[in-house]
Design a protein around this motif. Structure first.
Motif, PDB file in Angstrom:
ATOM      1  N   LYS A   1       2.292   1.814  -3.428  1.00 14.02           N
ATOM      2  CA  LYS A   1       1.274   2.365  -4.333  1.00 14.02           C
ATOM      3  C   LYS A   1       1.073   3.860  -4.066  1.00 14.02           C
ATOM      4  O   LYS A   1       0.946   4.651  -5.003  1.00 14.02           O
ATOM      5  CB  LYS A   1      -0.045   1.613  -4.169  1.00 14.02           C
ATOM      6  CG  LYS A   1      -0.019   0.235  -4.799  1.00 14.02           C
ATOM      7  CD  LYS A   1      -1.341  -0.487  -4.599  1.00 14.02           C
ATOM      8  CE  LYS A   1      -1.258  -1.906  -5.155  1.00 14.02           C
ATOM      9  NZ  LYS A   1      -2.497  -2.642  -4.926  1.00 14.02           N
TER      10      LYS A   1
ATOM     11  N   LYS B   1       4.003   5.714  -5.446  1.00 11.30           N
ATOM     12  CA  LYS B   1       3.921   5.732  -6.905  1.00 11.30           C
ATOM     13  C   LYS B   1       2.944   6.822  -7.360  1.00 11.30           C
ATOM     14  O   LYS B   1       3.233   7.571  -8.292  1.00 11.30           O
ATOM     15  CB  LYS B   1       3.470   4.353  -7.392  1.00 11.30           C
ATOM     16  CG  LYS B   1       3.615   4.134  -8.869  1.00 11.30           C
ATOM     17  CD  LYS B   1       3.256   2.687  -9.206  1.00 11.30           C
ATOM     18  CE  LYS B   1       3.515   2.389 -10.652  1.00 11.30           C
ATOM     19  NZ  LYS B   1       3.189   0.996 -10.984  1.00 11.30           N
ATOM     20  N   THR B   2       1.800   6.911  -6.677  1.00 12.59           N
ATOM     21  CA  THR B   2       0.818   7.937  -7.012  1.00 12.59           C
ATOM     22  C   THR B   2       1.401   9.327  -6.778  1.00 12.59           C
ATOM     23  O   THR B   2       1.240  10.232  -7.613  1.00 12.59           O
ATOM     24  CB  THR B   2      -0.452   7.751  -6.147  1.00 12.59           C
ATOM     25  OG1 THR B   2      -0.963   6.443  -6.373  1.00 12.59           O
ATOM     26  CG2 THR B   2      -1.501   8.782  -6.487  1.00 12.59           C
TER      27      THR B   2
ATOM     28  N   ARG C   1       0.839  -1.207   0.000  1.00 12.63           N
ATOM     29  CA  ARG C   1       0.000   0.000   0.000  1.00 12.63           C
ATOM     30  C   ARG C   1       0.872   1.254   0.000  1.00 12.63           C
ATOM     31  O   ARG C   1       0.592   2.215  -0.706  1.00 12.63           O
ATOM     32  CB  ARG C   1      -0.932  -0.007   1.218  1.00 12.63           C
ATOM     33  CG  ARG C   1      -2.130  -0.911   1.066  1.00 12.63           C
ATOM     34  CD  ARG C   1      -3.177  -0.648   2.152  1.00 12.63           C
ATOM     35  NE  ARG C   1      -2.714  -1.080   3.461  1.00 12.63           N
ATOM     36  CZ  ARG C   1      -2.917  -2.280   3.964  1.00 12.63           C
ATOM     37  NH1 ARG C   1      -3.561  -3.180   3.286  1.00 12.63           N
ATOM     38  NH2 ARG C   1      -2.465  -2.578   5.159  1.00 12.63           N
TER      39      ARG C   1
END
Length: 169
Positions: free
Chosen positions: A127, A130-131, A124
């Motif tokens: 992610k 990355k966002t 999580r």
């Protein structure tokens, strides 16, 4: 620390966690094999006990039939009792060992669950990072486009002069 280094560090940690999980699975398989071996051993011990009980019954019949040899049979019976007590003690030890293994397996399962949760949390986080990187990339692209527009409006010479004014000499 730069974001790239942070990502590389996070990737390394995730890789390490995956390797640890693989090692844990291998360990669990070895414990399961040991448990299976222990079950076979217990079955053999039960067979030995059954055979020993049969032998003890034969000795009792012989004692009844041959009262003249009571002293010799009493000695044999005493030896058999000691042997049976040893087997009983061994069975007790095996039971304690089995219960310890059950506890170890339970702890391993709990540890594996904790590792799975850590991997999920790490995924999580990756992610989210990355966002954030994608958002920063979009912002940098927008700033670059704005910079190009300012250069077009003011001209390269004017931008260079203004840049030099901001830098202390």
């Amino acid at each position: 620390m730069e974001e790239k280094e942070m990502l590389e560090l996070l990737l390394q940690k995730v890789t390490d966690l995956e390797l640890g999980l693989k090692e844990q699975k291998e360990h669990n398989a070895a414990v399961a094999k040991d448990l299976e071996d222990q079950k076979e051993h217990n079955a053999m011990a039960a067979k030995d006990i059954k055979e020993q009980k049969g032998h003890n019954a034969a000795v009792a019949r012989d004692l009844k039939e041959q009262k003249a040899h009571n002293a010799a049979f009493a000695k044999d019976l005493k030896e058999q009792k000691n042997y049976t007590a040893g087997i009983t003690e061994e069975l007790k030890d095996q039971k304690e060992h089995y219960l310890a293994m059950v506890q170890d397996i339970k702890e391993l399962k709990e540890d594996q669950l904790i590792i799975k949760q850590a991997v999920l949390e790490t995924n999580r986080s990756v992610k989210n990072i990355k966002t954030n990187i994608e958002n920063l990339s979009d912002q940098v692209s927008q700033l670059s486009e704005d910079q190009k527009s300012v250069r077009e409006i003011l001209g390269d010479h004017e931008v260079a002069i203004r840049t030099l004014r901001r830098k202390p000499v």
